[in-house]
Design a protein around this motif. Structure first.
Motif, PDB file in Angstrom:
ATOM      1  N   GLN A   1       0.838  -1.200   0.000  1.00 13.88           N
ATOM      2  CA  GLN A   1       0.000   0.000   0.000  1.00 13.88           C
ATOM      3  C   GLN A   1       0.879   1.258   0.000  1.00 13.88           C
ATOM      4  OE1 GLN A   1      -2.541   0.528   3.431  1.00 13.88           O
ATOM      5  NE2 GLN A   1      -4.220   1.098   2.107  1.00 13.88           N
ATOM      6  N   ALA A   2       0.567   2.186  -0.881  1.00 13.83           N
ATOM      7  CA  ALA A   2       1.344   3.432  -0.955  1.00 13.83           C
ATOM      8  C   ALA A   2       0.444   4.534  -1.473  1.00 13.83           C
ATOM      9  CB  ALA A   2       2.544   3.255  -1.880  1.00 13.83           C
ATOM     10  N   LEU A   3       0.731   5.736  -1.008  1.00 16.42           N
ATOM     11  CA  LEU A   3      -0.057   6.890  -1.427  1.00 16.42           C
ATOM     12  C   LEU A   3       0.214   7.200  -2.898  1.00 16.42           C
ATOM     13  CD1 LEU A   3      -1.847   8.921   0.190  1.00 16.42           C
ATOM     14  CD2 LEU A   3       0.162  10.419   0.218  1.00 16.42           C
ATOM     15  N   SER A   4      -0.859   7.432  -3.629  1.00 16.65           N
ATOM     16  CA  SER A   4      -0.690   7.852  -5.014  1.00 16.65           C
ATOM     17  C   SER A   4      -0.715   9.379  -5.037  1.00 16.65           C
ATOM     18  CB  SER A   4      -1.836   7.247  -5.825  1.00 16.65           C
ATOM     19  OG  SER A   4      -1.991   7.938  -7.019  1.00 16.65           O
TER      20      SER A   4
ATOM     21  N   LEU B   1       2.430  11.660 -11.875  1.00 14.86           N
ATOM     22  CA  LEU B   1       1.569  10.806 -11.053  1.00 14.86           C
ATOM     23  C   LEU B   1       2.444   9.670 -10.536  1.00 14.86           C
ATOM     24  CD1 LEU B   1      -1.170   9.723 -10.021  1.00 14.86           C
ATOM     25  CD2 LEU B   1      -1.505   8.718 -12.280  1.00 14.86           C
ATOM     26  N   GLY B   2       2.636   9.587  -9.188  1.00 13.38           N
ATOM     27  CA  GLY B   2       3.588   8.593  -8.703  1.00 13.38           C
ATOM     28  C   GLY B   2       3.238   7.973  -7.364  1.00 13.38           C
TER      29      GLY B   2
END
Ligand code: NAP
Length: 337
Positions: free
Chosen positions: A254-257, A264-265
């Motif tokens: 899980q990682a913040l977009s 966009l990363g």
């Protein structure tokens, strides 16, 4: 009952497991520590505020320490002797991988454990406890993608130190894949081949990097794993299972977009400790619960032997350039339940 645990080897993972037993898990406390570097054991004791005795060595801890269970988290070459000593003392033992550095060593442990009459050993293969791999397993077992035909996988580290040499890509890195694919597919390997693409300029002289390991299983599933330990950009584990009716991919952590600067990363992890942090908690809690219940169900000495035998064949394949057979003995009934 609070389980009393002794930790042999208080380096990176020994200290981390001691922290999780003390601060994150339930039902156990660390009451004994040892390390060849006594100062390191003192440091861990102090930093966690433990009420623990520091022993001269692992044997003294096993024999004299009033412990119900032992964690072996010292250097791999010492695991066999401490696991055998714990079995001899009738104590449960959680041993980090490798169970032993040779297949013969793993077999010695299996023989001792079977002679003791019950499972006393859990090996630190944590990927089957990872929620992403559990989802993959569920997709395979439920038939959602049909029979699995192929696995494409990758194990990438940002960089490795000078002491990391070519066979360590198998024994230290691929070993987790060797364990988890058997579990995912409920199958055994029959052969291994290793090929070497063009070498990265970031790889030092003693390591061939990257490598591609190709495995075949009894049921005919083909697996290719890229091991790339100087990939620079992050710690990245990929696994894609191709079935007859669909493809299931290991979820990304899980990682913040984020949208920023016309980009966009998502961040990619860089430290292996973070990638499976939750599964380490779950595996160790499972060990504690298993000891409390008098029945271990996590990765067994048999998994340790299977990884060692397949790892040896992969190293042979690195050296020979040939397809090498993987000959695992028949699994005793003792390790089937
Ligand atoms: P580490 O940081 O070098 O820690 C090992 C510790 O054990 C060091 O403090 C070392 O002392 C000590 N030690 C060495 N021989 C000993 C002995 N005979 N008795 C007591 N202590 C001894 O290594 P690590 O990264 O924690 O790795 C330890 C084990 O865990 C390895 O087998 C490794 O493969 C495994 N591991 C598993 C995972 C996983 O994902 N499951 C992850 C990391 C590590 P000195 O430094 O003074 O030699």
């Amino acid at each position: 009952m609070t389980l009393k645990i002794g930790v042999i080897g208080t380096g990176a993972i020994g200290a981390d497991h001691t922290r999780r037993i003390t601060n994150a898990l339930t039902g156990a406390e660390v009451i004994a520590l040892t390390d060849v570097n006594q100062e390191q054991a003192e440091k861990v004791k102090k930093s966690l505020g433990l009420n623990a005795t520091i022993y001269k060595d692992g044997h003294e801890l096993i024999e004299k320490g009033d412990v119900d269970a032992v964690l072996v988290t010292s250097w791999g070459g010492t695991h066999e002797e401490y696991v055998l000593a714990a079995i001899k003392a009738g104590k449960y033992v959680f041993c980090e991988k490798p169970l032993a550095t040779t297949a013969r060593g793993c077999q010695n442990i299996i023989d001792a454990e079977m002679a003791a009459g019950k499972r006393l050993v859990q090996v630190g293969f944590m990927r089957p406890y990872d929620s992403g791999y559990k989802m993959l397993k569920q997709a395979i077992d439920s038939g959602a993608i049909g029979e699995p035909l192929m696995i494409h996988a990758a194990h990438r580290n940002p960089s490795v130190p000078e002491m990391y040499i070519t066979p360590m890509a198998i024994h230290d890195t691929l070993i987790h894949e060797l364990d988890v694919f058997r579990w995912l597919l409920d199958d055994e390997y029959v052969s291994a081949q290793v090929v070497f693409p063009r070498k990265s300029k970031y790889a030092h002289s003693k390591v061939a990097d990257p490598q591609i390991v190709m495995l075949e299983t009894k049921k005919g599933t083909r697996i290719d794993v890229e091991v790339f330990v100087n990939c620079q950009y992050g710690y990245d584990i990929q696994c894609s299972v191709v079935g007859e009716e669909g493809v299931a991919n290991l979820p990304e952590p899980q990682a913040l977009s984020m949208r920023k600067n016309a980009n966009l990363g998502q961040a990619i992890l860089t430290d292996w400790k973070d990638r499976f942090i939750e599964s380490y908690d779950v595996e160790l809690q499972d060990f504690i619960n298993g000891v409390q219940a008098g029945k271990l169900t996590g990765p067994s000495s048999w998994n340790g032997l299977a990884a060692a035998v397949s790892g040896d064949a992969c190293v042979k394949a690195q050296e020979s350039g040939l397809i090498e057979p993987i000959n695992l003995p028949n699994r005793p009934e003792f390790y089937r339940s």
